[in-house]
Structures are given as C-alpha cells and as structure tokens.
Design a protein around this motif. Structure first.
Motif, PDB file in Angstrom:
ATOM      1  N   SER A 185       0.851  -1.183   0.000  1.00 15.49           N
ATOM      2  CA  SER A 185       0.000   0.000   0.000  1.00 15.49           C
ATOM      3  C   SER A 185       0.890   1.236   0.000  1.00 15.49           C
ATOM      4  O   SER A 185       1.916   1.272   0.695  1.00 15.49           O
ATOM      5  CB  SER A 185      -0.906   0.004   1.236  1.00 15.49           C
ATOM      6  N   VAL A 186       0.512   2.236  -0.781  1.00 19.64           N
ATOM      7  CA  VAL A 186       1.311   3.450  -0.925  1.00 19.64           C
ATOM      8  C   VAL A 186       0.782   4.521   0.020  1.00 19.64           C
ATOM      9  O   VAL A 186      -0.425   4.780   0.071  1.00 19.64           O
ATOM     10  CB  VAL A 186       1.280   3.946  -2.380  1.00 19.64           C
ATOM     11  N   LEU A 187       1.690   5.140   0.773  1.00 20.28           N
ATOM     12  CA  LEU A 187       1.324   6.161   1.746  1.00 20.28           C
ATOM     13  C   LEU A 187       1.906   7.514   1.360  1.00 20.28           C
ATOM     14  O   LEU A 187       2.996   7.592   0.788  1.00 20.28           O
ATOM     15  CB  LEU A 187       1.843   5.786   3.138  1.00 20.28           C
ATOM     16  N   HIS A 188       1.174   8.552   1.716  1.00 23.89           N
ATOM     17  CA  HIS A 188       1.624   9.926   1.533  1.00 23.89           C
ATOM     18  C   HIS A 188       1.684  10.571   2.908  1.00 23.89           C
ATOM     19  O   HIS A 188       0.660  10.715   3.575  1.00 23.89           O
ATOM     20  CB  HIS A 188       0.635  10.671   0.616  1.00 23.89           C
ATOM     21  N   LEU A 189       2.876  10.929   3.358  1.00 22.95           N
ATOM     22  CA  LEU A 189       3.082  11.504   4.679  1.00 22.95           C
ATOM     23  C   LEU A 189       3.403  12.988   4.538  1.00 22.95           C
ATOM     24  O   LEU A 189       4.233  13.359   3.712  1.00 22.95           O
ATOM     25  CB  LEU A 189       4.231  10.803   5.401  1.00 22.95           C
ATOM     26  N   VAL A 190       2.762  13.812   5.349  1.00 21.42           N
ATOM     27  CA  VAL A 190       2.967  15.255   5.275  1.00 21.42           C
ATOM     28  C   VAL A 190       3.349  15.790   6.646  1.00 21.42           C
ATOM     29  O   VAL A 190       2.653  15.548   7.629  1.00 21.42           O
ATOM     30  CB  VAL A 190       1.693  15.977   4.769  1.00 21.42           C
ATOM     31  N   ASP A 191       4.455  16.499   6.719  1.00 20.60           N
ATOM     32  CA  ASP A 191       4.900  17.152   7.944  1.00 20.60           C
ATOM     33  C   ASP A 191       4.597  18.640   7.808  1.00 20.60           C
ATOM     34  O   ASP A 191       5.307  19.368   7.115  1.00 20.60           O
ATOM     35  CB  ASP A 191       6.394  16.924   8.146  1.00 20.60           C
ATOM     36  N   ARG A 192       3.549  19.100   8.486  1.00 20.80           N
ATOM     37  CA  ARG A 192       3.106  20.477   8.324  1.00 20.80           C
ATOM     38  C   ARG A 192       4.011  21.489   9.009  1.00 20.80           C
ATOM     39  O   ARG A 192       3.967  22.676   8.701  1.00 20.80           O
ATOM     40  CB  ARG A 192       1.686  20.626   8.876  1.00 20.80           C
ATOM     41  N   GLU A 193       4.817  21.041   9.952  1.00 22.01           N
ATOM     42  CA  GLU A 193       5.651  21.968  10.697  1.00 22.01           C
ATOM     43  C   GLU A 193       7.082  22.034  10.180  1.00 22.01           C
ATOM     44  O   GLU A 193       7.899  22.783  10.705  1.00 22.01           O
ATOM     45  CB  GLU A 193       5.656  21.601  12.182  1.00 22.01           C
ATOM     46  N   ARG A 194       7.373  21.254   9.141  1.00 24.92           N
ATOM     47  CA  ARG A 194       8.741  21.235   8.620  1.00 24.92           C
ATOM     48  C   ARG A 194       8.750  21.654   7.163  1.00 24.92           C
ATOM     49  O   ARG A 194       8.174  20.984   6.314  1.00 24.92           O
ATOM     50  CB  ARG A 194       9.326  19.822   8.771  1.00 24.92           C
ATOM     51  N   PRO A 195       9.392  22.763   6.827  1.00 25.48           N
ATOM     52  CA  PRO A 195       9.480  23.132   5.414  1.00 25.48           C
ATOM     53  C   PRO A 195      10.370  22.156   4.654  1.00 25.48           C
ATOM     54  O   PRO A 195      11.290  21.558   5.230  1.00 25.48           O
ATOM     55  CB  PRO A 195      10.099  24.533   5.446  1.00 25.48           C
ATOM     56  N   ASP A 196      10.085  21.991   3.385  1.00 29.41           N
ATOM     57  CA  ASP A 196      10.932  21.153   2.551  1.00 29.41           C
ATOM     58  C   ASP A 196      12.213  21.930   2.247  1.00 29.41           C
ATOM     59  O   ASP A 196      12.165  23.019   1.694  1.00 29.41           O
ATOM     60  CB  ASP A 196      10.207  20.806   1.247  1.00 29.41           C
ATOM     61  N   PRO A 197      13.378  21.392   2.621  1.00 32.34           N
ATOM     62  CA  PRO A 197      14.619  22.154   2.450  1.00 32.34           C
ATOM     63  C   PRO A 197      14.963  22.435   0.998  1.00 32.34           C
ATOM     64  O   PRO A 197      15.729  23.353   0.713  1.00 32.34           O
ATOM     65  CB  PRO A 197      15.678  21.266   3.108  1.00 32.34           C
ATOM     66  N   TRP A 198      14.396  21.653   0.076  1.00 37.83           N
ATOM     67  CA  TRP A 198      14.711  21.829  -1.335  1.00 37.83           C
ATOM     68  C   TRP A 198      13.703  22.745  -2.034  1.00 37.83           C
ATOM     69  O   TRP A 198      13.906  23.096  -3.198  1.00 37.83           O
ATOM     70  CB  TRP A 198      14.759  20.470  -2.036  1.00 37.83           C
ATOM     71  N   LEU A 199      12.628  23.132  -1.331  1.00 35.58           N
ATOM     72  CA  LEU A 199      11.616  24.010  -1.917  1.00 35.58           C
ATOM     73  C   LEU A 199      11.586  25.384  -1.265  1.00 35.58           C
ATOM     74  O   LEU A 199      11.075  26.334  -1.861  1.00 35.58           O
ATOM     75  CB  LEU A 199      10.229  23.366  -1.808  1.00 35.58           C
ATOM     76  N   GLY A 200      12.061  25.482  -0.032  1.00 34.81           N
ATOM     77  CA  GLY A 200      12.177  26.793   0.596  1.00 34.81           C
ATOM     78  C   GLY A 200      10.993  27.176   1.452  1.00 34.81           C
ATOM     79  O   GLY A 200      10.091  26.389   1.743  1.00 34.81           O
ATOM     80  N   ALA A 201      10.982  28.459   1.864  1.00 34.05           N
ATOM     81  CA  ALA A 201       9.972  28.984   2.780  1.00 34.05           C
ATOM     82  C   ALA A 201       8.574  28.831   2.203  1.00 34.05           C
ATOM     83  O   ALA A 201       8.356  28.983   1.002  1.00 34.05           O
ATOM     84  CB  ALA A 201      10.269  30.456   3.074  1.00 34.05           C
ATOM     85  N   GLY A 202       7.620  28.526   3.105  1.00 32.48           N
ATOM     86  CA  GLY A 202       6.231  28.375   2.693  1.00 32.48           C
ATOM     87  C   GLY A 202       5.862  26.976   2.255  1.00 32.48           C
ATOM     88  O   GLY A 202       4.682  26.689   2.036  1.00 32.48           O
ATOM     89  N   SER A 203       6.836  26.096   2.120  1.00 29.71           N
ATOM     90  CA  SER A 203       6.557  24.723   1.713  1.00 29.71           C
ATOM     91  C   SER A 203       6.353  23.850   2.941  1.00 29.71           C
ATOM     92  O   SER A 203       6.632  24.249   4.070  1.00 29.71           O
ATOM     93  CB  SER A 203       7.716  24.169   0.877  1.00 29.71           C
ATOM     94  N   VAL A 204       5.840  22.641   2.730  1.00 21.19           N
ATOM     95  CA  VAL A 204       5.778  21.622   3.769  1.00 21.19           C
ATOM     96  C   VAL A 204       6.443  20.371   3.227  1.00 21.19           C
ATOM     97  O   VAL A 204       6.494  20.150   2.021  1.00 21.19           O
ATOM     98  CB  VAL A 204       4.326  21.306   4.201  1.00 21.19           C
ATOM     99  N   ARG A 205       6.959  19.559   4.108  1.00 22.03           N
ATOM    100  CA  ARG A 205       7.653  18.344   3.687  1.00 22.03           C
ATOM    101  C   ARG A 205       6.643  17.244   3.401  1.00 22.03           C
ATOM    102  O   ARG A 205       5.826  16.881   4.262  1.00 22.03           O
ATOM    103  CB  ARG A 205       8.625  17.899   4.773  1.00 22.03           C
ATOM    104  N   ARG A 206       6.695  16.685   2.202  1.00 18.06           N
ATOM    105  CA  ARG A 206       5.818  15.609   1.766  1.00 18.06           C
ATOM    106  C   ARG A 206       6.672  14.416   1.377  1.00 18.06           C
ATOM    107  O   ARG A 206       7.605  14.547   0.587  1.00 18.06           O
ATOM    108  CB  ARG A 206       4.956  16.057   0.586  1.00 18.06           C
ATOM    109  N   VAL A 207       6.346  13.276   1.923  1.00 18.11           N
ATOM    110  CA  VAL A 207       7.151  12.068   1.736  1.00 18.11           C
ATOM    111  C   VAL A 207       6.257  10.934   1.257  1.00 18.11           C
ATOM    112  O   VAL A 207       5.138  10.773   1.749  1.00 18.11           O
ATOM    113  CB  VAL A 207       7.846  11.685   3.062  1.00 18.11           C
ATOM    114  N   MET A 208       6.746  10.152   0.312  1.00 16.04           N
ATOM    115  CA  MET A 208       6.031   8.973  -0.154  1.00 16.04           C
ATOM    116  C   MET A 208       6.690   7.711   0.409  1.00 16.04           C
ATOM    117  O   MET A 208       7.903   7.654   0.597  1.00 16.04           O
ATOM    118  CB  MET A 208       6.028   8.904  -1.685  1.00 16.04           C
ATOM    119  N   ALA A 209       5.871   6.729   0.700  1.00 19.36           N
ATOM    120  CA  ALA A 209       6.370   5.459   1.228  1.00 19.36           C
ATOM    121  C   ALA A 209       5.485   4.324   0.724  1.00 19.36           C
ATOM    122  O   ALA A 209       4.319   4.532   0.375  1.00 19.36           O
ATOM    123  CB  ALA A 209       6.380   5.477   2.754  1.00 19.36           C
ATOM    124  N   THR A 210       6.051   3.141   0.674  1.00 16.44           N
ATOM    125  CA  THR A 210       5.291   1.932   0.348  1.00 16.44           C
ATOM    126  C   THR A 210       5.399   0.965   1.510  1.00 16.44           C
ATOM    127  O   THR A 210       6.497   0.721   2.022  1.00 16.44           O
ATOM    128  CB  THR A 210       5.814   1.262  -0.930  1.00 16.44           C
TER     129      THR A 210
END
Length: 455
Positions: A100-125
């Motif tokens: 099963s494929v999961l989408h995890l979102v960390d609302r309090e952590r910006p994505d370091p590769w996208l910069g300010a205003g972003s949130v970290r989104r991670v995919m997992a199986t």
C-alpha cells in the motif's frame, strides 16, 4: 578491532489525523569490538552519512499515485514502450505479499529543497504479509511517470546503466495492491531508506523477501534527494543534486538531517496507526473515503522496530538507531559514518553513532569493491566503540550497487546486449545474482529475526 574474514559464498492532500513526533537518545560511549566476516572482486563508490533528527507535528495521509499495474504474465521480453522488460526475483517466504502506498505530510517542517512556505511531503510503500489477494492487481515497480524520469536520471547516478533500451515501467513486483493484511498477530516493522539519489523502488527485492517471511516493511522516499518521486497530485519531484553531496559539507548536512527527519516522520506515522486500531473493524481511515488495507494497522508491532538502508540510507539507519530509542536494531548497507572533511578528501568528524558507538544491535554490511581509508576509519570506530553490539560483514565479488535491485537487473541488461560484461562487473561486481540476491536477503532477514524476534 578483531577482523575475521570468512569467504562464505552461498546461494497533495493534507487530510488526516495529527500526531506529535518524539524521539530519545540511544548512544552509548562504550569500547569493545565485533568481527568482520566476508561473505560471498568488483569496483564502485558512492555513499553519504548521517546527522541529527528534526521533529514536528505531522499530518498523515494514505493516498499515493493512481497505480495502473500491468497485467500479470510474462515479465521478460519487449515492453509496452518497445524496450526490455526486466524481472524481479521471486521472494522465498511462505506468505503472499500486499503493498500500500502512503503519503506523509509534515506540516511543521518546510521542505529544504523548496524553501519557505513549503511543507515536507514524503512517499512510502508498506509491504506486508497478505491474506486474500484475489482480484488484487500487482504493484508495478515504478509508475509510468516515475519510470520515464528514472530512465533519464539512472545513467547519471549509476553511469553503467544504459540510457535507452529498457521499459522501466513494465516491471511488476510480487505484491498485490491494497490486499488485506494477514490476520493473526502483530509483526515487527522495518523501515528502509535508499541510497543518495536513488528512489525507494531500488530496495524492492529485499523488501519483498522480508514481507514474504512475515515482516512489515516501509520503504521511504526522500523527495528532492531521490532521482524521482511521484506525489498524489501528479507532481514529479526530481533530484536537486548536480554532483556528489559529500563535496559540499553544508549541503551534505542538510541531506542527512532531512533523511533522518523523514525516517522519524514515518516512525511517528506507524506509532499513530498502531495506536488507533478500531476494536470493531481493525481499520483506520487516513483520509475521507480512503481506508488502509484491512487489518494492516493491527499487523504493526510498534515495540519491535528496525531500520535498514543503503549508502546514504545506511548511514541514516545507523544514526537513527543512535538517536531514537524506538528503534531496536539497524543495518547499514555500505554508508559512511562521517561528515565530509575540509578540504575535500581529508578525514571528517565522525557522526555520533561512530564516535560513541551504540548499545543495540547494528549490522554493518559492505562489499569488497567499495573500500577507502575513510570508510575503514568510520566503520572501525563504530565497531570498536559499540561494546560488541556492532557486527561487520562483507560480501566478496561485489560492489556498492550489489546491495540494491541492480544485483538482479544488471545481468538481464547484459544478457540483452544493453551493457557489456565489464560494465556489469563495474555496476554489481562479478558475483552471480543467483548467489548475491539470496545472500543479501538472508543476511538482512536473519539479522532482524535474531534481534526483533520471529515475525
């Protein structure tokens, strides 16, 4: 350190429930040693190391890309795009596999590769022992969009991979998409972090093997680091790397801090799932209208957790063991345990896992084709300071990518005339995949079975 060399060649949604991440320190500054055992010549070099964990509240969603699995059937021959169709080796365990494929979102952590205003989104199986798989499609190794990107990036990350001639989207796994989990008991959970620049899909051979023997395995992607990651909204995140991250100490630190935080995010998610099992149905909904596979939450044992990874993922796994008491054991598949030195090429400071050692089991699994002074220094330090908790094993006739799915795929590329024998040896060494694939699977599986208990 006592060295024992034994050559044993053997056959974009944010819906969900919020949870707060938490971790403890697990370092142990002790002295001692463990033997190195050579198991299984070659060439190759590529690895990165680990640093500190980040935290934050997380939003948990369970939606992945819309999978369109190829029909079960012949997996070798001409693919739909006219290229070679590659086959993954079947797992050896007694259980059928679900995924099963999961989408995890960390609302309090910006994505370091996208910069300010972003949130970290991670995919997992999530890979797991399955119950009834009737009517369930087989999960593809890669989505069509990810496969198209992989075809472009893989030859840059691994120069011996052919730039054309392969239909990377045609390969299927042995897992059945969203099949109900096998009921009966809670099972140990293993997290996998891939090598720098690699997608989570290159760890499928070992993940399937572990699931077929009763483990629940979560393979984690690191968007912006991995060559490509497809998100639920159709966004295709490609790597930001243009060279070796170890050449830039500041960049390298960001890479590993991000990976460790991604692993912690996945651990928090698993804790959350295991604690929210409904007494009536055993199901938990990650977002409106979308339920996790039946029985999957009940199958998780949050008290028996391990982490393993390759290259950058291996050093992430080792450092995560040091940082987080939730992790009972870890396996580092050939990752350095130091920061890059300044100037480049000089010894760098050790990460805490090597500086202090650990007080829980750590497997250091390498190959004879991936060796340099820094590698020897950092692994020797971890072994010497872990008071017998760290074990060094080595696979002979192998190279860095032998510890990934390339071990099974490269010989097929050679047989099809897409790479030479020399290129194959450079990519995965001279060891036969009939030996290297079962050997890697066996070493990882038996290590975790020994330290986490019978799945």
């Amino acid at each position: 350190m006592a060295n024992t060399n034994t050559n044993t060649n053997t056959n974009g949604n944010r819906h969900g429930t919020e949870a707060v991440a938490g971790a403890g320190r697990g370092g142990a500054g002790r002295t001692g040693g463990a033997g190195r055992t050579e198991t299984g010549g070659g060439v190759g070099r590529r690895a990165v190391a680990a640093a500190a964990v980040l935290g934050g509240a997380v939003a948990l969603t369970g939606r992945g890309p819309a999978w369109a699995a190829p029909r079960p059937g012949s997996l070798v021959g001409a693919g739909a795009a006219g290229g070679l169709r590659l086959r993954l080796p079947a797992p050896s365990g007694p259980y059928r596999i679900g995924a099963s494929v999961l989408h995890l979102v960390d609302r309090e952590r910006p994505d370091p590769w996208l910069g300010a205003g972003s949130v970290r989104r991670v995919m997992a199986t999530v890979w797991y022992p399955a119950g009834d798989v009737r009517g369930r499609r087989r999960l593809p190794h890669m989505t069509p969009r990810a496969a198209g990107s992989f075809a472009s990036w893989a030859p840059r990350t691994h120069p011996r991979v052919p730039p054309t001639g392969v239909d990377w989207a045609a390969t299927t796994t042995h897992a059945h998409l969203d099949a109900p989990a096998l009921a009966g008991r809670r099972r140990p959970v293993l997290l996998y972090s891939p090598g720098g620049g690699d997608p989570r899909t290159l760890g499928t051979c070992v993940a399937e093997e572990l699931a077929s023997h009763g483990f629940v395995v979560v393979t984690v992607d690191h968007p912006g680091d991995a060559s490509e990651v497809e998100l639920p909204d159709g966004t295709l995140r490609e790597t930001v790397f243009t060279g070796d991250p170890r050449a830039d100490p500041k960049l390298f630190r960001t890479v590993i801090e991000t990976r460790l935080a991604d692993v912690r995010l996945a651990l928090d998610h698993l804790d959350h799932l295991a604690g929210l099992v409904g007494p009536a149905t055993g199901r938990r909904r990650d977002q409106p209208g979308r339920a996790l596979p039946r029985g999957l939450a009940r199958a998780l044992d949050p008290h028996r957790v391990g982490v393993y990874g390759h290259s950058a993922g291996g050093t992430t796994a080792a450092q995560a063991l040091y940082d987080d008491r939730r992790i009972a054991a870890a396996a580092n598949l050939e990752g350095y345990l130091s920061h890059p030195g300044t100037p480049t090429g000089h010894p760098g400071p050790l990460f805490p896992v090597a500086r202090d050692g650990v007080d829980r089991p750590l497997l250091l699994l390498g190959t004879d084709g991936f060796r340099d002074a820094e590698f020897e220094r950092t692994w020797s330090a971890a072994v010497a300071r872990s008071h017998g908790h760290a074990t060094w094993r080595q696979v002979a006739g192998a190279t860095h990518a032998t510890l990934t799915d390339y071990a099974a795929l490269a010989p097929q590329l050679q047989a099809a005339g897409l790479i030479t024998a020399e290129a194959r040896a450079g990519l995965v060494g001279t060891i036969d995949p009939a030996r290297s694939v079962p050997l890697l699977r066996h070493l990882v599986r038996t290590f975790f079975a020994r330290h986490l208990g019978t799945p």
